[in-house]
Motif scaffolding. Sequence first.
Motif, PDB file in Angstrom:
ATOM      1  N   PRO A 170       1.088   7.083   9.030  1.00 19.08           N
ATOM      2  CA  PRO A 170       1.927   7.991   8.241  1.00 19.08           C
ATOM      3  C   PRO A 170       1.648   7.945   6.748  1.00 19.08           C
ATOM      4  O   PRO A 170       1.692   8.980   6.068  1.00 19.08           O
ATOM      5  CB  PRO A 170       3.351   7.517   8.564  1.00 19.08           C
ATOM      6  CG  PRO A 170       3.247   6.883   9.908  1.00 19.08           C
ATOM      7  CD  PRO A 170       1.898   6.237   9.943  1.00 19.08           C
ATOM      8  N   VAL A 171       1.353   6.765   6.221  1.00 21.07           N
ATOM      9  CA  VAL A 171       1.066   6.657   4.793  1.00 21.07           C
ATOM     10  C   VAL A 171      -0.261   7.332   4.467  1.00 21.07           C
ATOM     11  O   VAL A 171      -0.386   8.040   3.459  1.00 21.07           O
ATOM     12  CB  VAL A 171       1.054   5.179   4.354  1.00 21.07           C
ATOM     13  CG1 VAL A 171       0.645   5.056   2.886  1.00 21.07           C
ATOM     14  CG2 VAL A 171       2.425   4.556   4.570  1.00 21.07           C
ATOM     15  N   ASP A 172      -1.258   7.143   5.318  1.00 23.16           N
ATOM     16  CA  ASP A 172      -2.543   7.802   5.104  1.00 23.16           C
ATOM     17  C   ASP A 172      -2.403   9.319   5.188  1.00 23.16           C
ATOM     18  O   ASP A 172      -3.016  10.063   4.414  1.00 23.16           O
ATOM     19  CB  ASP A 172      -3.560   7.326   6.136  1.00 23.16           C
ATOM     20  CG  ASP A 172      -3.966   5.880   5.935  1.00 23.16           C
ATOM     21  OD1 ASP A 172      -3.706   5.337   4.836  1.00 23.16           O
ATOM     22  OD2 ASP A 172      -4.521   5.282   6.877  1.00 23.16           O
ATOM     23  N   VAL A 173      -1.593   9.780   6.127  1.00 21.10           N
ATOM     24  CA  VAL A 173      -1.375  11.218   6.266  1.00 21.10           C
ATOM     25  C   VAL A 173      -0.672  11.773   5.031  1.00 21.10           C
ATOM     26  O   VAL A 173      -1.022  12.853   4.532  1.00 21.10           O
ATOM     27  CB  VAL A 173      -0.568  11.525   7.541  1.00 21.10           C
ATOM     28  CG1 VAL A 173      -0.164  12.999   7.579  1.00 21.10           C
ATOM     29  CG2 VAL A 173      -1.367  11.162   8.783  1.00 21.10           C
ATOM     30  N   ALA A 174       0.301  11.029   4.517  1.00 25.69           N
ATOM     31  CA  ALA A 174       1.014  11.481   3.319  1.00 25.69           C
ATOM     32  C   ALA A 174       0.067  11.607   2.131  1.00 25.69           C
ATOM     33  O   ALA A 174       0.105  12.595   1.384  1.00 25.69           O
ATOM     34  CB  ALA A 174       2.147  10.509   2.991  1.00 25.69           C
ATOM     35  N   ALA A 175      -0.804  10.615   1.958  1.00 27.68           N
ATOM     36  CA  ALA A 175      -1.764  10.668   0.852  1.00 27.68           C
ATOM     37  C   ALA A 175      -2.733  11.831   1.043  1.00 27.68           C
ATOM     38  O   ALA A 175      -3.059  12.547   0.082  1.00 27.68           O
ATOM     39  CB  ALA A 175      -2.524   9.347   0.765  1.00 27.68           C
ATOM     40  N   ALA A 176      -3.190  12.024   2.280  1.00 28.00           N
ATOM     41  CA  ALA A 176      -4.115  13.115   2.552  1.00 28.00           C
ATOM     42  C   ALA A 176      -3.472  14.470   2.284  1.00 28.00           C
ATOM     43  O   ALA A 176      -4.102  15.380   1.728  1.00 28.00           O
ATOM     44  CB  ALA A 176      -4.592  13.041   4.002  1.00 28.00           C
ATOM     45  N   GLU A 220       7.775  10.673  -1.007  1.00 29.87           N
ATOM     46  CA  GLU A 220       8.783   9.719  -0.546  1.00 29.87           C
ATOM     47  C   GLU A 220       8.166   8.702   0.416  1.00 29.87           C
ATOM     48  O   GLU A 220       8.496   7.506   0.361  1.00 29.87           O
ATOM     49  CB  GLU A 220       9.931  10.464   0.134  1.00 29.87           C
ATOM     50  CG  GLU A 220      10.798  11.277  -0.824  1.00 29.87           C
ATOM     51  CD  GLU A 220      11.834  12.101  -0.099  1.00 29.87           C
ATOM     52  OE1 GLU A 220      11.754  12.176   1.159  1.00 29.87           O
ATOM     53  OE2 GLU A 220      12.718  12.674  -0.764  1.00 29.87           O
ATOM     54  N   GLU A 221       7.279   9.162   1.279  1.00 29.43           N
ATOM     55  CA  GLU A 221       6.618   8.268   2.232  1.00 29.43           C
ATOM     56  C   GLU A 221       5.794   7.212   1.492  1.00 29.43           C
ATOM     57  O   GLU A 221       5.841   6.029   1.821  1.00 29.43           O
ATOM     58  CB  GLU A 221       5.712   9.081   3.159  1.00 29.43           C
ATOM     59  CG  GLU A 221       5.130   8.304   4.315  1.00 29.43           C
ATOM     60  CD  GLU A 221       6.133   8.023   5.427  1.00 29.43           C
ATOM     61  OE1 GLU A 221       6.162   6.876   5.904  1.00 29.43           O
ATOM     62  OE2 GLU A 221       6.876   8.946   5.800  1.00 29.43           O
ATOM     63  N   LEU A 222       5.051   7.636   0.497  1.00 27.54           N
ATOM     64  CA  LEU A 222       4.226   6.705  -0.265  1.00 27.54           C
ATOM     65  C   LEU A 222       5.093   5.751  -1.084  1.00 27.54           C
ATOM     66  O   LEU A 222       4.788   4.555  -1.196  1.00 27.54           O
ATOM     67  CB  LEU A 222       3.283   7.481  -1.188  1.00 27.54           C
ATOM     68  CG  LEU A 222       2.179   8.275  -0.478  1.00 27.54           C
ATOM     69  CD1 LEU A 222       1.432   9.151  -1.481  1.00 27.54           C
ATOM     70  CD2 LEU A 222       1.205   7.340   0.220  1.00 27.54           C
ATOM     71  N   ALA A 223       6.190   6.260  -1.655  1.00 27.90           N
ATOM     72  CA  ALA A 223       7.082   5.402  -2.445  1.00 27.90           C
ATOM     73  C   ALA A 223       7.735   4.342  -1.563  1.00 27.90           C
ATOM     74  O   ALA A 223       7.850   3.166  -1.954  1.00 27.90           O
ATOM     75  CB  ALA A 223       8.147   6.261  -3.126  1.00 27.90           C
ATOM     76  N   GLU A 224       8.174   4.743  -0.362  1.00 28.89           N
ATOM     77  CA  GLU A 224       8.773   3.780   0.554  1.00 28.89           C
ATOM     78  C   GLU A 224       7.784   2.696   0.949  1.00 28.89           C
ATOM     79  O   GLU A 224       8.139   1.522   1.081  1.00 28.89           O
ATOM     80  CB  GLU A 224       9.305   4.508   1.786  1.00 28.89           C
ATOM     81  CG  GLU A 224      10.512   5.385   1.511  1.00 28.89           C
ATOM     82  CD  GLU A 224      10.903   6.246   2.702  1.00 28.89           C
ATOM     83  OE1 GLU A 224      10.273   6.070   3.778  1.00 28.89           O
ATOM     84  OE2 GLU A 224      11.808   7.083   2.577  1.00 28.89           O
ATOM     85  N   ASP A 225       6.515   3.100   1.143  1.00 32.15           N
ATOM     86  CA  ASP A 225       5.497   2.109   1.494  1.00 32.15           C
ATOM     87  C   ASP A 225       5.261   1.129   0.346  1.00 32.15           C
ATOM     88  O   ASP A 225       5.112  -0.084   0.580  1.00 32.15           O
ATOM     89  CB  ASP A 225       4.201   2.834   1.848  1.00 32.15           C
ATOM     90  CG  ASP A 225       3.100   1.873   2.237  1.00 32.15           C
ATOM     91  OD1 ASP A 225       3.220   1.213   3.287  1.00 32.15           O
ATOM     92  OD2 ASP A 225       2.116   1.761   1.477  1.00 32.15           O
ATOM     93  N   LEU A 226       5.242   1.642  -0.860  1.00 34.71           N
ATOM     94  CA  LEU A 226       5.053   0.768  -2.022  1.00 34.71           C
ATOM     95  C   LEU A 226       6.216  -0.210  -2.175  1.00 34.71           C
ATOM     96  O   LEU A 226       6.041  -1.396  -2.473  1.00 34.71           O
ATOM     97  CB  LEU A 226       4.885   1.596  -3.286  1.00 34.71           C
ATOM     98  CG  LEU A 226       3.566   2.373  -3.439  1.00 34.71           C
ATOM     99  CD1 LEU A 226       3.635   3.287  -4.648  1.00 34.71           C
ATOM    100  CD2 LEU A 226       2.397   1.404  -3.566  1.00 34.71           C
ATOM    101  N   LEU A 227       7.431   0.307  -1.954  1.00 34.10           N
ATOM    102  CA  LEU A 227       8.622  -0.556  -2.088  1.00 34.10           C
ATOM    103  C   LEU A 227       8.646  -1.622  -1.012  1.00 34.10           C
ATOM    104  O   LEU A 227       9.016  -2.778  -1.268  1.00 34.10           O
ATOM    105  CB  LEU A 227       9.874   0.314  -2.027  1.00 34.10           C
ATOM    106  CG  LEU A 227      10.154   1.182  -3.245  1.00 34.10           C
ATOM    107  CD1 LEU A 227      11.330   2.106  -2.992  1.00 34.10           C
ATOM    108  CD2 LEU A 227      10.435   0.318  -4.490  1.00 34.10           C
ATOM    109  N   SER A 228       8.263  -1.252   0.197  1.00 38.87           N
ATOM    110  CA  SER A 228       8.260  -2.244   1.284  1.00 38.87           C
ATOM    111  C   SER A 228       7.205  -3.315   1.024  1.00 38.87           C
ATOM    112  O   SER A 228       7.405  -4.493   1.340  1.00 38.87           O
ATOM    113  CB  SER A 228       8.009  -1.568   2.627  1.00 38.87           C
ATOM    114  OG  SER A 228       6.715  -0.975   2.651  1.00 38.87           O
TER     115      SER A 228
END
Length: 318
Positions: free
Chosen positions: A249-255, A307-315
Motif C-alpha cells: 500500500p505504501v508503494d502504491v501510494a507513492a506511485a 495520508e498513507e505515506l504519513a501514517e507509514d512514516l509515523l509508524s
Amino acid sequence: MDFRLTDDQRALRRGVRALLEGRFGREALRAALDRADGKGAADGKEGADGRRRGDGRVLDRALWRELGAAGFFALRLPEDGGGAGQGLPEAVLAFEEAGRVLLPGPLIATHLAAGAVAGAATGEAVVTSADGGLVEWLDEADVVLGDATGAEPLAPVDPLTPVHRLPATAGRGAARTPEGLLVSLLSAAEQLGSAARTCEIATQHARTREQFGRPVGAFQAVQHLCADMLVRVETARAAVYAASVTADPVDVAAARLLADEAAVRGARDCLQVHGGMGFTWESDVHLHLKRAWTRTHRPGGATRSEEELAEDLLSGAG
C-alpha cells in the motif's frame, strides 16, 4: 530484485500498443469526441450557442468486445478460468498503453469485475463502480458495483469521461480496500501512459516547430521543460512498476502521487511548449490534461496517498 521487463512482458506491451493504436488511433479518438459533442447524433441537444450536444454516450461497444476478445479484461484471470494467467505487472503494462491513447470507458472497473460479473471478461458487459466521490460512465454501464443511489450527473471536464457525483457520505474509505488499492495502482498506470505520451508530443513539437529561424527546442527554456517532463515520467515509471511487483500500500501510494504529478504537470508543460496552439480544440494536448485531472479524483488520489505515506512514516518513527 530485478524490475526490468521480461521478453514476454515487452511482447505483451507491443501487442497491446499495436491493438490500441490500430483500433483507437487519432481518427477514432476524434470520432468519439464528435459523438460526445453531438455531431451527427440524433438525440443531441442544441445549446445556447447553437451547437448540438451529445448525451455522453460515446462508448464503442464493438471496441469493448474486441478488448475482451484480446484478453484485456481477463488478463489476470487464471488460464483454467478463461484468462491469460498474468499478474499485476502485466496489467500495469496494459493500462499504461490504454493511458497513452486516452482509451475511454470504465476500464478498471470492468477489469476488476472479470470472473465475478458475467460478461465482464469478454467485454460483453460494461461495469462501473461506485467506490468514491465520482462514478464514471454510470449511464452506459450494464452493471454498477456499489450503491449509486442519489448520484447526480455533472458536466465533465473530460468530454470522454461522463461522471456522476455521489452523495457526500458515499464511498468513504474505498481506497483502503484491496480493490481500492488496485484501482489506485491501475489509475497510476494510465497516468503514466498519458505522461509518457505528452512528453513525446512535446519533444516532437520542439524539434519541428520553428521560431526566429530555429526549432523551438533550441531555446533553453523549452529544453528545461522537456527535460523536467522526462524526469517525472521515468521517476513515476520506476515507482509504478515497483508497486506492481510489491503490491504494498505504501508503494502504491507513492506511485500514485508521482504518476498523478507526471500526468498533470506533464500535460501543462506540453501545453506551454506548444504555446497557443496547445489550447486549440484540434490539438490533443488539452485532452490529456483533462483526462489526467479526472483521474486524480479516483480513489487513492493525492490526499489519500499522502495520508498513507504519513501514517507509514509515523509508524516507523514510533
